[in-house]
Design a protein around this motif. Structure first.
Motif, short mmCIF file in Angstrom:
data_model
loop_
_atom_site.label_atom_id
_atom_site.label_comp_id
_atom_site.label_asym_id
_atom_site.label_seq_id
_atom_site.Cartn_x
_atom_site.Cartn_y
_atom_site.Cartn_z
N VAL A 26 0.89 -1.32 -0.13
CA VAL A 26 -0.07 0.12 -0.03
C VAL A 26 0.70 1.32 0.17
O VAL A 26 1.68 1.52 0.90
CB VAL A 26 -0.88 -0.07 1.16
N ALA A 27 0.56 1.98 -1.07
CA ALA A 27 1.68 3.22 -1.28
C ALA A 27 0.74 4.52 -1.05
O ALA A 27 -0.44 4.60 -1.27
CB ALA A 27 1.91 3.44 -2.66
N LEU A 28 1.49 5.28 -0.09
CA LEU A 28 0.77 6.52 0.06
C LEU A 28 1.57 7.52 -0.25
O LEU A 28 2.99 7.81 -0.02
CB LEU A 28 0.80 6.66 1.98
N ILE A 29 1.26 8.26 -1.40
CA ILE A 29 2.12 9.27 -2.02
C ILE A 29 1.52 10.81 -1.60
O ILE A 29 0.39 11.34 -1.66
CB ILE A 29 1.70 9.19 -3.57
N GLY A 41 -3.43 8.84 -2.59
CA GLY A 41 -2.74 9.90 -3.00
C GLY A 41 -3.18 11.15 -1.91
O GLY A 41 -4.32 11.21 -1.45
N LEU A 42 -2.26 11.78 -1.43
CA LEU A 42 -2.46 12.88 -0.59
C LEU A 42 -2.10 14.35 -1.28
O LEU A 42 -1.07 14.39 -2.00
CB LEU A 42 -1.37 13.10 0.61
N SER A 43 -2.85 15.45 -1.24
CA SER A 43 -2.73 16.66 -1.84
C SER A 43 -3.68 17.68 -1.23
O SER A 43 -4.63 17.15 -0.52
CB SER A 43 -2.78 16.50 -3.49
N LEU A 89 5.77 4.90 2.19
CA LEU A 89 5.44 6.54 2.07
C LEU A 89 6.42 6.84 1.22
O LEU A 89 7.51 6.85 1.17
CB LEU A 89 5.36 7.14 3.37
N PHE A 90 5.75 7.45 0.10
CA PHE A 90 6.45 8.22 -1.03
C PHE A 90 6.27 9.81 -0.80
O PHE A 90 5.27 10.27 -1.11
CB PHE A 90 6.16 7.81 -2.41
N TYR A 91 7.41 10.39 -0.40
CA TYR A 91 7.22 11.69 -0.14
C TYR A 91 7.67 12.78 -1.17
O TYR A 91 8.94 12.66 -1.40
CB TYR A 91 7.87 12.18 1.18
N THR A 92 6.76 13.50 -2.05
CA THR A 92 7.06 14.28 -3.19
C THR A 92 6.51 15.71 -3.05
O THR A 92 6.68 16.34 -4.10
CB THR A 92 6.69 13.30 -4.54
N ALA A 93 6.10 15.94 -1.90
CA ALA A 93 5.20 17.25 -1.66
C ALA A 93 6.40 18.42 -1.43
O ALA A 93 7.54 18.18 -1.25
CB ALA A 93 4.57 17.21 -0.43
N TYR A 94 5.90 19.44 -1.95
CA TYR A 94 6.90 20.66 -1.85
C TYR A 94 5.94 21.88 -1.90
O TYR A 94 4.99 22.23 -2.54
CB TYR A 94 7.68 20.80 -3.34
N GLN A 95 6.38 22.83 -0.96
CA GLN A 95 6.04 24.21 -0.70
C GLN A 95 6.82 25.18 -1.21
O GLN A 95 7.88 25.43 -0.92
CB GLN A 95 5.50 24.35 0.73
N ASP A 96 6.62 26.08 -2.38
CA ASP A 96 7.50 27.21 -2.77
C ASP A 96 7.45 28.35 -1.71
O ASP A 96 6.43 28.48 -1.01
CB ASP A 96 7.09 27.44 -4.07
N ARG A 97 8.55 28.83 -1.71
CA ARG A 97 8.69 30.17 -1.04
C ARG A 97 9.76 31.27 -1.71
O ARG A 97 10.65 30.64 -2.45
CB ARG A 97 9.39 29.95 0.55
#
Length: 352
Positions: free
Chosen positions: A7-10, A35-37, A73-81
């Motif tokens: 089970v992949a959590l992206i 998928g998380l977003s 857990l596949f962590y690909t999230a990004y927040q721009d600043r």
């Protein structure tokens, strides 16, 4: 659910990297995907989505509380600043929030995969040691990629799960509204040049036109990410992932122009974020004229990122041999990758 499936959590499932990873895993019968977003996507029989604010630890705990069967857990999230220093807090906190929340409920967690990049080597700061290698020394902070890896290293001690860190070059693939999508920058810039009847000029720094670069195909990166997350030999390792070939803009740029039936002219340094700021009306008129999908101007390009990449008047390459030594042998022809992405954008009616 099939109890034998992984089970992949992206996290960051609607970005260009997360989306391509999700699509790749969807082709595998032994995976279920969550998928998380920030915006909830359209669920299918293979994929379910959860809308969550990763910056909010309470929201993470609540929304992820039922995900006891997650194995990867596949962590690909990004927040721009706006600045490098401002990037650290949100991007580190999001990773901490997700890992902390999922660790509490997913007792069978096997692996946490972290998406990084060449910023680990200081590539964004100026000329750096090339080809960069995973064993290279750290540079002066701030750098959230480094802080994220240090968190995982510390958090993993004494645990059953392992981690891996993937370090791609500039990633090429489909993804709307992504702050770092060079292929989209080029496609929209070229399409507008054609609409205006002008040649396609390289807009970057003069010294950037003949430097060595490489890219990472999003599909290739997805395969490498899953490989590193499931091969025991890759436990607690970082890997540079690139297409396997090198290019210079002075050779590739005329070929990309030819794809759009455009001629080239001498490079002319332009700040795209400034010179393209007034082009929304042109874009809207192109949508109407060519029957394109109704895509907002802010979602089809990231001129700031284009300026960033086209300003690299130094080599931007890393040694990808470690991944090959560990068993990953996929490669992609970068020129063909661009054509494939452009074809896809045309098929989706994003560009004419």
């Amino acid at each position: 659910m099939n109890e034998n499936k992984k089970v992949a959590l992206i996290a960051g499932a609607q970005g260009v990297i997360g989306l391509n990873l999700l699509e790749y895993l969807s082709t595998k019968d032994d995976w279920e995907i969550i998928g998380l977003s920030r915006r909830e996507g359209v669920s299918t029989d293979k994929v379910s989505y959860i809308a969550v604010d990763l910056l909010n630890p309470d929201d993470c705990r609540e929304k992820l509380s039922g995900l006891s069967r997650v194995t990867h857990l596949f962590y690909t999230a990004y927040q721009d600043r706006p600045t490098w220093a401002e990037l650290v807090e949100p991007n580190l906190n999001m990773l901490v929030n997700v890992v902390t929340a999922i660790e509490k409920v997913a007792t069978g967690l096997q692996h946490v995969s972290l998406m990084q990049g060449y910023k680990v080597y200081g590539a964004h700061l100026g000329p750096f040691k090339t080809p960069a290698r995973e064993s290279d020394a750290e540079h002066m902070p701030p750098e959230f990629n480094v802080d994220q890896q240090k968190f995982l290293e510390q958090q993993q001690k004494g645990k059953n799960w392992t981690w891996s860190a993937l370090r791609p070059s500039v990633v090429g693939g489909f993804g709307l509204g992504n702050p770092m999508n060079l292929a989209m920058v080029i496609a929209v810039y070229a399409s507008m040049s054609k609409e205006l009847g002008i040649p396609l000029r390289f807009p970057g720094k003069p010294g950037a036109y003949d430097k060595l670069l490489e890219m990472t195909d999003a599909g290739l990166l997805a395969k490498a990410t899953v490989w590193a997350a499931t091969d025991p030999n890759c436990a607690n390792q970082a890997f540079n992932i690139n297409n396997g070939d090198l290019f210079r803009w002075n050779d590739l740029w005329p070929k990309l122009a030819s794809y759009f039936d455009l001629k080239t002219a001498a490079p002319l340094p332009m700040t795209l974020n400034v010179i393209m700021a007034d082009k929304e009306k042109l874009w809207d008129s192109m949508i109407k004229k060519h029957g394109l999908a109704h895509t907002s101007y802010k979602d089809v390009s990231s001129w700031t990122f284009g300026d960033f990449v086209f300003a690299w008047d130094y080599d931007m390459i890393a040694d990808g041999s470690k991944a090959r030594r560990f068993g990953f042998h996929e490669y992609v022809d970068t020129e063909k990758m661009f054509y494939s992405i452009f074809d896809d954008l045309r098929n989706r009616k994003i560009i004419p």
